[in-house]
Design a protein around this motif. Sequence first.
Motif, mmCIF file in Angstrom:
data_model
loop_
_atom_site.group_PDB
_atom_site.id
_atom_site.type_symbol
_atom_site.label_atom_id
_atom_site.label_comp_id
_atom_site.label_asym_id
_atom_site.label_seq_id
_atom_site.Cartn_x
_atom_site.Cartn_y
_atom_site.Cartn_z
ATOM 1 N N ALA A 1 30.972 -0.096 52.217
ATOM 2 C CA ALA A 1 31.730 0.505 53.215
ATOM 3 C C ALA A 1 30.960 1.675 53.757
ATOM 4 C CB ALA A 1 33.151 1.196 52.438
ATOM 5 N N LEU A 2 30.373 2.553 52.902
ATOM 6 C CA LEU A 2 29.501 3.454 53.483
ATOM 7 C C LEU A 2 28.406 3.055 54.332
ATOM 8 C CD1 LEU A 2 28.954 6.648 52.932
ATOM 9 C CD2 LEU A 2 27.484 6.191 51.337
ATOM 10 N N ARG B 1 24.679 6.232 71.366
ATOM 11 C CA ARG B 1 25.269 6.102 70.161
ATOM 12 C C ARG B 1 24.489 6.824 69.096
ATOM 13 N NH1 ARG B 1 27.997 3.674 74.156
ATOM 14 N NH2 ARG B 1 29.365 1.928 73.373
ATOM 15 N N ILE B 2 25.358 7.926 68.592
ATOM 16 C CA ILE B 2 24.733 9.050 67.565
ATOM 17 C C ILE B 2 25.289 8.449 66.361
ATOM 18 C CG2 ILE B 2 24.555 11.429 66.830
ATOM 19 C CD1 ILE B 2 25.606 11.954 69.344
ATOM 20 N N SER B 3 24.154 7.936 65.467
ATOM 21 C CA SER B 3 24.406 7.096 64.448
ATOM 22 C C SER B 3 24.309 8.044 63.116
ATOM 23 C CB SER B 3 23.746 5.763 64.203
ATOM 24 O OG SER B 3 23.843 5.235 62.988
ATOM 25 N N PRO B 4 25.403 7.789 62.398
ATOM 26 C CA PRO B 4 25.110 8.678 60.944
ATOM 27 C C PRO B 4 24.453 7.782 59.736
ATOM 28 C CG PRO B 4 27.229 8.001 60.957
ATOM 29 C CD PRO B 4 26.448 7.403 62.154
ATOM 30 N N GLN B 5 23.466 6.985 60.170
ATOM 31 C CA GLN B 5 23.143 6.188 59.251
ATOM 32 C C GLN B 5 22.324 6.805 58.102
ATOM 33 O OE1 GLN B 5 20.804 2.812 61.016
ATOM 34 N NE2 GLN B 5 20.088 2.043 59.252
ATOM 35 N N ARG B 6 21.354 7.770 58.594
ATOM 36 C CA ARG B 6 20.455 8.317 57.422
ATOM 37 C C ARG B 6 21.319 9.073 56.548
ATOM 38 N NH1 ARG B 6 15.431 9.996 61.188
ATOM 39 N NH2 ARG B 6 14.805 8.016 61.646
ATOM 40 N N LEU B 7 22.324 9.574 57.124
ATOM 41 C CA LEU B 7 23.314 10.418 56.046
ATOM 42 C C LEU B 7 24.235 9.478 55.318
ATOM 43 C CD1 LEU B 7 24.930 12.851 55.101
ATOM 44 C CD2 LEU B 7 26.510 12.643 57.081
ATOM 45 N N ALA B 8 24.549 8.317 55.567
ATOM 46 C CA ALA B 8 25.228 7.435 54.644
ATOM 47 C C ALA B 8 23.981 6.880 53.651
ATOM 48 C CB ALA B 8 25.730 6.109 55.573
ATOM 49 N N GLU B 9 22.866 6.543 54.234
ATOM 50 C CA GLU B 9 21.778 6.109 53.324
ATOM 51 C C GLU B 9 21.616 7.270 52.149
ATOM 52 O OE1 GLU B 9 18.413 5.618 55.469
ATOM 53 O OE2 GLU B 9 19.098 3.654 56.260
ATOM 54 N N SER C 1 26.094 2.083 59.907
ATOM 55 C CA SER C 1 25.710 1.322 60.781
ATOM 56 C C SER C 1 26.499 1.213 62.047
ATOM 57 C CB SER C 1 25.535 0.103 60.572
ATOM 58 O OG SER C 1 26.690 -1.019 59.948
ATOM 59 N N THR C 2 27.891 1.422 62.161
ATOM 60 C CA THR C 2 28.801 1.291 63.023
ATOM 61 C C THR C 2 29.316 2.402 63.861
ATOM 62 O OG1 THR C 2 30.453 0.930 61.537
ATOM 63 C CG2 THR C 2 29.491 -0.984 62.232
ATOM 64 N N ALA C 3 29.548 3.535 63.118
ATOM 65 C CA ALA C 3 30.235 4.862 63.539
ATOM 66 C C ALA C 3 29.214 5.580 64.616
ATOM 67 C CB ALA C 3 30.298 5.932 62.354
ATOM 68 N N PRO D 1 40.316 7.354 72.490
ATOM 69 C CA PRO D 1 39.251 7.174 71.497
ATOM 70 C C PRO D 1 38.790 5.900 71.389
ATOM 71 C CG PRO D 1 40.911 8.578 70.454
ATOM 72 C CD PRO D 1 41.694 8.019 71.866
ATOM 73 N N ARG D 2 37.698 5.631 71.614
ATOM 74 C CA ARG D 2 36.981 4.327 71.464
ATOM 75 C C ARG D 2 37.286 3.378 72.599
ATOM 76 N NH1 ARG D 2 35.178 4.085 65.277
ATOM 77 N NH2 ARG D 2 35.678 6.310 64.749
ATOM 78 N N LEU D 3 37.535 3.829 74.065
ATOM 79 C CA LEU D 3 38.136 2.890 74.651
ATOM 80 C C LEU D 3 37.017 1.941 75.113
ATOM 81 C CD1 LEU D 3 40.039 2.739 77.107
ATOM 82 C CD2 LEU D 3 39.120 3.952 78.349
ATOM 83 N N GLY D 4 35.745 2.127 75.359
ATOM 84 C CA GLY D 4 34.796 1.106 75.727
ATOM 85 C C GLY D 4 34.364 0.438 74.431
ATOM 86 N N THR D 5 34.936 -0.552 74.491
ATOM 87 C CA THR D 5 34.590 -1.496 73.415
ATOM 88 C C THR D 5 33.725 -2.897 73.949
ATOM 89 O OG1 THR D 5 36.837 -2.877 73.771
ATOM 90 C CG2 THR D 5 36.416 -1.021 72.065
#
Length: 317
Positions: A77-78, A46-54, A83-85, A101-105
């Motif tokens: 929301a940000l 999972r490639i997380s955008p957490q630092r960009l969100a921070e 944390s989830t994207a 898209p997002r098939l594997g839940t």
Amino acid sequence: MERRTLPTGLRRLIEPLVEGYATLNRRLWALAVPIGLDLFLWLGPRISPQRLAEALGAVLSQVPQVDPAQSKQALEALREWGSTANLSHFLSAYLLPLLVPRLGTAGPPGYLPPRWVPEAGWVLLLPIGIAALGLFFWSLYVTPLAELVRGNPEQGTAPLARTVRTWGRMVRLFAVIAFGCIVFLLPAGFLASLSALLSPGLAALVSLLGLAFLFWIGVYLYFAPMAVAFSGVGPLRAIYYSLQVVRSGFWHSLGFIVLLTFVRAGTGALWQRLANYPVGVGLGILGNAYICGGLTVAGLIFYRERIRAWLAARPRG
């Protein structure tokens, strides 16, 4: 007793589907690409955008807010998005005809996928790289199918060379379409803002006209990727061929596009229901690859027949 047959229009829409799946059955190994990509989206990192969100949250918190409650909701929301994207889903976005898209839940029991949290600057560049990689996988998948539909499958290293050329043309086609969208959205956004100031009803009308125009453009450009893969032409020529294919039989083309979209949406809803269970995800990946693979080949066959009919009807000179 007289034998009943399908109406001519409906039969003309179904025939490419029947031939598409018959053609796909002769080259099932091509499904390894969508199956492999779906498995990557399910089990891969999972490639997380957490630092960009921070970073964005820190900037947003410094801006004076008129409504503190709205500011708090925006920050929450940000934070949730960071944390989830999963930026890997850009692959599914650019390969929508192949992947759900997002098939594997539902992951396998006891499995925790690795998580990569890149720096904020890298997050801004990653979507471009992922989009280019997705277009390469699309070219790797569609090129051998287009050769089979053309009737002259190549041997040796020729298919790989053709795949690279198709990828380069698809990147340029994507760049041309993206540039066109920017050129359209800038004045459209200004017009929508101006109409909103004048009248809410006028703003709704302008928005409706804009959506209708985008739908019309989408229909006329639908076969441009197929022109790149099948005809081996550049982006401008591919757009021109797609325009001519739709223009020479608008209702026939629109009916075919609606049929493919309906089948994809219907089967996509089924795969999403199956995705609540690990076994269902596996079945959904296999079923989705085959169903969408047949639809992709059917689209190439439809394009082949329409472009041949248009070329045959042109004045000779």
